[in-house]
Design a protein around this motif. Structure first.
Motif, PDB file in Angstrom:
ATOM      1  N   LYS A 129       0.686  -1.602   0.115  1.00 56.91           N
ATOM      2  CA  LYS A 129       0.502   0.245  -0.055  1.00 56.91           C
ATOM      3  C   LYS A 129       0.879   1.466  -0.076  1.00 56.91           C
ATOM      4  N   GLU A 130       1.756   1.489   0.618  1.00 54.04           N
ATOM      5  CA  GLU A 130       2.788   2.709   1.225  1.00 54.04           C
ATOM      6  C   GLU A 130       3.713   3.098  -0.210  1.00 54.04           C
ATOM      7  N   ASP A 131       3.604   1.218  -1.000  1.00 52.99           N
ATOM      8  CA  ASP A 131       4.559   1.902  -1.589  1.00 52.99           C
ATOM      9  C   ASP A 131       3.772   2.954  -3.169  1.00 52.99           C
ATOM     10  N   PHE A 132       2.803   2.564  -3.286  1.00 56.08           N
ATOM     11  CA  PHE A 132       1.552   2.759  -4.012  1.00 56.08           C
ATOM     12  C   PHE A 132       0.740   4.151  -3.819  1.00 56.08           C
ATOM     13  N   ILE A 133       0.753   4.503  -2.180  1.00 51.82           N
ATOM     14  CA  ILE A 133       0.545   5.701  -2.562  1.00 51.82           C
ATOM     15  C   ILE A 133       1.542   7.255  -2.356  1.00 51.82           C
ATOM     16  N   ASN A 134       2.716   6.434  -2.164  1.00 49.40           N
ATOM     17  CA  ASN A 134       4.121   7.305  -1.511  1.00 49.40           C
ATOM     18  C   ASN A 134       4.084   7.679  -3.627  1.00 49.40           C
ATOM     19  N   ALA A 135       4.089   6.881  -4.848  1.00 47.57           N
ATOM     20  CA  ALA A 135       4.387   6.682  -6.012  1.00 47.57           C
ATOM     21  C   ALA A 135       3.676   8.056  -6.714  1.00 47.57           C
ATOM     22  N   LEU A 136       1.697   7.536  -6.037  1.00 50.56           N
ATOM     23  CA  LEU A 136       0.935   8.261  -6.580  1.00 50.56           C
ATOM     24  C   LEU A 136       1.060   9.878  -6.193  1.00 50.56           C
ATOM     25  N   GLN A 137       0.978  10.155  -4.990  1.00 51.99           N
ATOM     26  CA  GLN A 137       1.551  11.568  -4.183  1.00 51.99           C
ATOM     27  C   GLN A 137       2.586  11.877  -5.268  1.00 51.99           C
ATOM     28  N   ASN A 138       3.755  11.564  -5.438  1.00 56.13           N
ATOM     29  CA  ASN A 138       4.263  12.105  -6.503  1.00 56.13           C
ATOM     30  C   ASN A 138       4.492  12.452  -7.963  1.00 56.13           C
ATOM     31  N   TYR A 139       3.675  11.593  -8.589  1.00 51.86           N
ATOM     32  CA  TYR A 139       3.273  11.578  -9.482  1.00 51.86           C
ATOM     33  C   TYR A 139       2.298  12.852  -9.494  1.00 51.86           C
ATOM     34  N   ALA A 140       0.813  13.383  -8.904  1.00 56.98           N
ATOM     35  CA  ALA A 140       0.342  13.597  -9.104  1.00 56.98           C
ATOM     36  C   ALA A 140       1.356  15.229  -8.529  1.00 56.98           C
ATOM     37  N   LYS A 141       1.944  15.273  -7.643  1.00 56.85           N
ATOM     38  CA  LYS A 141       2.063  16.482  -7.111  1.00 56.85           C
ATOM     39  C   LYS A 141       3.657  17.061  -8.195  1.00 56.85           C
ATOM     40  N   ILE A 142       4.057  16.084  -9.530  1.00 51.64           N
ATOM     41  CA  ILE A 142       4.309  16.646 -10.485  1.00 51.64           C
ATOM     42  C   ILE A 142       4.077  16.902 -11.824  1.00 51.64           C
ATOM     43  N   ASN A 143       2.437  16.597 -12.029  1.00 58.85           N
ATOM     44  CA  ASN A 143       2.103  17.014 -13.308  1.00 58.85           C
ATOM     45  C   ASN A 143       0.752  17.721 -12.793  1.00 58.85           C
ATOM     46  N   SER A 144       0.419  17.999 -11.695  1.00 58.75           N
ATOM     47  CA  SER A 144      -0.771  19.077 -10.829  1.00 58.75           C
ATOM     48  C   SER A 144      -0.196  20.142 -10.599  1.00 58.75           C
ATOM     49  N   GLY A 145       1.514  19.777  -9.583  1.00 60.14           N
ATOM     50  CA  GLY A 145       1.382  21.240  -8.802  1.00 60.14           C
ATOM     51  C   GLY A 145       0.829  20.902  -6.833  1.00 60.14           C
ATOM     52  N   GLU A 146       0.127  19.709  -7.591  1.00 62.50           N
ATOM     53  CA  GLU A 146      -0.649  20.080  -6.129  1.00 62.50           C
ATOM     54  C   GLU A 146       0.264  18.467  -5.378  1.00 62.50           C
ATOM     55  N   THR A 147      -0.457  19.132  -4.318  1.00 65.82           N
ATOM     56  CA  THR A 147      -0.110  17.231  -3.248  1.00 65.82           C
ATOM     57  C   THR A 147      -1.374  17.010  -3.030  1.00 65.82           C
ATOM     58  N   PRO A 148      -1.837  15.725  -2.899  1.00 63.42           N
ATOM     59  CA  PRO A 148      -3.058  15.416  -2.579  1.00 63.42           C
ATOM     60  C   PRO A 148      -3.090  15.059  -1.487  1.00 63.42           C
ATOM     61  N   ALA A 149      -3.976  14.598  -0.663  1.00 62.16           N
ATOM     62  CA  ALA A 149      -4.476  14.522   0.795  1.00 62.16           C
ATOM     63  C   ALA A 149      -3.361  12.346   0.875  1.00 62.16           C
ATOM     64  N   VAL A 150      -3.003  12.199   2.063  1.00 59.99           N
ATOM     65  CA  VAL A 150      -2.736  10.772   1.684  1.00 59.99           C
ATOM     66  C   VAL A 150      -4.401  10.283   2.145  1.00 59.99           C
ATOM     67  N   GLY A 151      -5.139  10.385   3.024  1.00 63.80           N
ATOM     68  CA  GLY A 151      -6.265   9.694   3.602  1.00 63.80           C
ATOM     69  C   GLY A 151      -7.041   9.450   2.224  1.00 63.80           C
ATOM     70  N   SER A 152      -7.182  10.867   0.969  1.00 70.39           N
ATOM     71  CA  SER A 152      -7.627  10.615  -0.168  1.00 70.39           C
ATOM     72  C   SER A 152      -6.892   9.486  -0.857  1.00 70.39           C
ATOM     73  N   LEU A 153      -5.543   9.269  -0.723  1.00 67.76           N
ATOM     74  CA  LEU A 153      -4.959   7.998  -1.781  1.00 67.76           C
ATOM     75  C   LEU A 153      -5.074   7.790  -1.170  1.00 67.76           C
ATOM     76  N   GLU A 154      -5.206   7.060   0.071  1.00 68.37           N
ATOM     77  CA  GLU A 154      -5.631   5.741   0.705  1.00 68.37           C
ATOM     78  C   GLU A 154      -6.459   5.280   0.485  1.00 68.37           C
ATOM     79  N   ASP A 155      -8.066   5.695   0.541  1.00 72.72           N
ATOM     80  CA  ASP A 155      -8.825   5.830   0.187  1.00 72.72           C
ATOM     81  C   ASP A 155      -8.699   4.887  -1.265  1.00 72.72           C
ATOM     82  N   ASP A 156      -8.731   6.029  -1.985  1.00 66.37           N
ATOM     83  CA  ASP A 156      -8.082   5.150  -3.641  1.00 66.37           C
ATOM     84  C   ASP A 156      -7.824   4.059  -3.248  1.00 66.37           C
ATOM     85  N   PHE A 157      -6.768   3.529  -2.975  1.00 70.46           N
ATOM     86  CA  PHE A 157      -5.752   2.484  -2.954  1.00 70.46           C
ATOM     87  C   PHE A 157      -6.754   1.657  -2.413  1.00 70.46           C
ATOM     88  N   ASN A 158      -7.243   1.802  -1.640  1.00 67.63           N
ATOM     89  CA  ASN A 158      -8.761   0.607  -0.950  1.00 67.63           C
ATOM     90  C   ASN A 158      -9.495   0.103  -2.116  1.00 67.63           C
TER      91      ASN A 158
END
Length: 306
Positions: A129-158
């Protein structure tokens, strides 16, 4: 980019049928004021929001501002793909239908970002889970300039995991064996549990589905849809290596070069494509020029022996 728009609910069996059926009867079903959508759809209020989202994320409906009797209302209309599916497989039971729904999610960078990222950009075969959330957060930051909340990404992963893995495999002691609250896409075999010893540190694995579950018509539909849109016109030739790159058919089905080659050989035997191998540049040539929807129609016709 969009995260957690599903209200933490994955697609339930019967939901997509229920949604398409009801918007066909009332395009404003999700915003009706004279009748509560909860009563019409028979699901909870947060589930109503989730279903409204999933219909759009799976490419089955377009939501627009209505006209006429629906003036100034947000209404939903079935897409051409949804109409084909609802005519031939209204209960979303055929595995080809499920692969089409999966494809719509996996290509939807804007509205199903976690699904797009997982199948197109996330390169780990085995992951936690942590691998995916960290990678997705970096992807979002690079491509949108914003850092999504970890809680939202955890819900997406689940939610993503629950989309493709049976709940009784994830929580065998907590799920009633008779429960039918599952996602129909778990039949596709795209994610497996690699290490189930500790749920908190569970390891998952991207899996290649059995090739006999991938109907050649569906594979061709997705192949030509992706590559025609890339080129902006009908394609004639595609490099085989490109089929394994991001935003292409190999990633959609979790294929490696061996399984992709086997699928291409099946298509070549059907004379839908030809495989041209030259020094350093292997390509396929599209011989059958049918469109995405034509291939979808041909798939359903083949089920009826036509």
């Amino acid at each position: 980019m969009k995260f957690r728009a599903h209200e933490t609910f994955f697609i339930r069996k019967g939901w997509l049928h229920k949604g398409i059926k009801n918007i066909g009867e009332a395009p404003d079903v999700f915003v009706k004021k004279d009748r509560n959508p909860v009563d019409i759809l028979g699901i909870g209020s947060n589930m109503v929001k989730s279903l409204r989202y999933w219909l759009q994320a799976t490419g089955l409906t377009d939501e627009v501002i209505g006209t006429g009797e629906y003036k100034r209302k947000k209404v939903q209309y079935a897409t051409a793909l949804a109409k084909e599916i609802f005519t031939a497989d209204r209960y979303f039971e055929e595995i080809g239908t499920l692969f089409l729904v999966h494809y719509q999610l996996a290509k939807n960078k804007d509205n199903a970002t976690a699904w797009y990222y997982f199948f197109n950009e996330f390169l780990l075969t085995e992951f936690q889970k942590e691998d995916f959330i960290n990678a997705l957060q970096n992807y979002a930051k690079i491509n949108s300039g914003e850092t999504p909340a970890v809680g939202s990404l955890e819900d997406d992963f689940n939610c993503l995991i629950n989309t493709y893995v049976l709940r009784k495999k994830l929580n065998p002691s907590r799920v009633n064996p008779e429960s039918n609250i599952e996602c129909p896409l778990d039949e596709l075999g795209l994610i497996e549990i690699s290490d189930n010893s500790n749920p908190k540190d569970r390891t998952f694995r991207k899996a290649t589905p059995k090739l006999n579950t991938i109907d050649p018509h569906i594979f061709m539909a997705i192949l030509v849809d992706i590559n025609n849109k890339k080129e902006g016109s009908q394609i004639d030739e595609i490099r085989i290596a490109d089929l394994l790159a991001a935003d292409n058919v190999g990633r959609i089905f979790n294929l490696d070069i061996v399984s992709l080659s086997r699928m291409l050989e099946i298509l070549a035997k059907l004379e839908w494509i030809s495989i041209i191998r030259t020094a350093g540049l292997d390509v396929i040539k599209i011989k059958d020029k049918r469109s995405f929807l034509d291939w979808v129609k041909a798939y359903y016709a083949s089920l009826n022996g036509k």
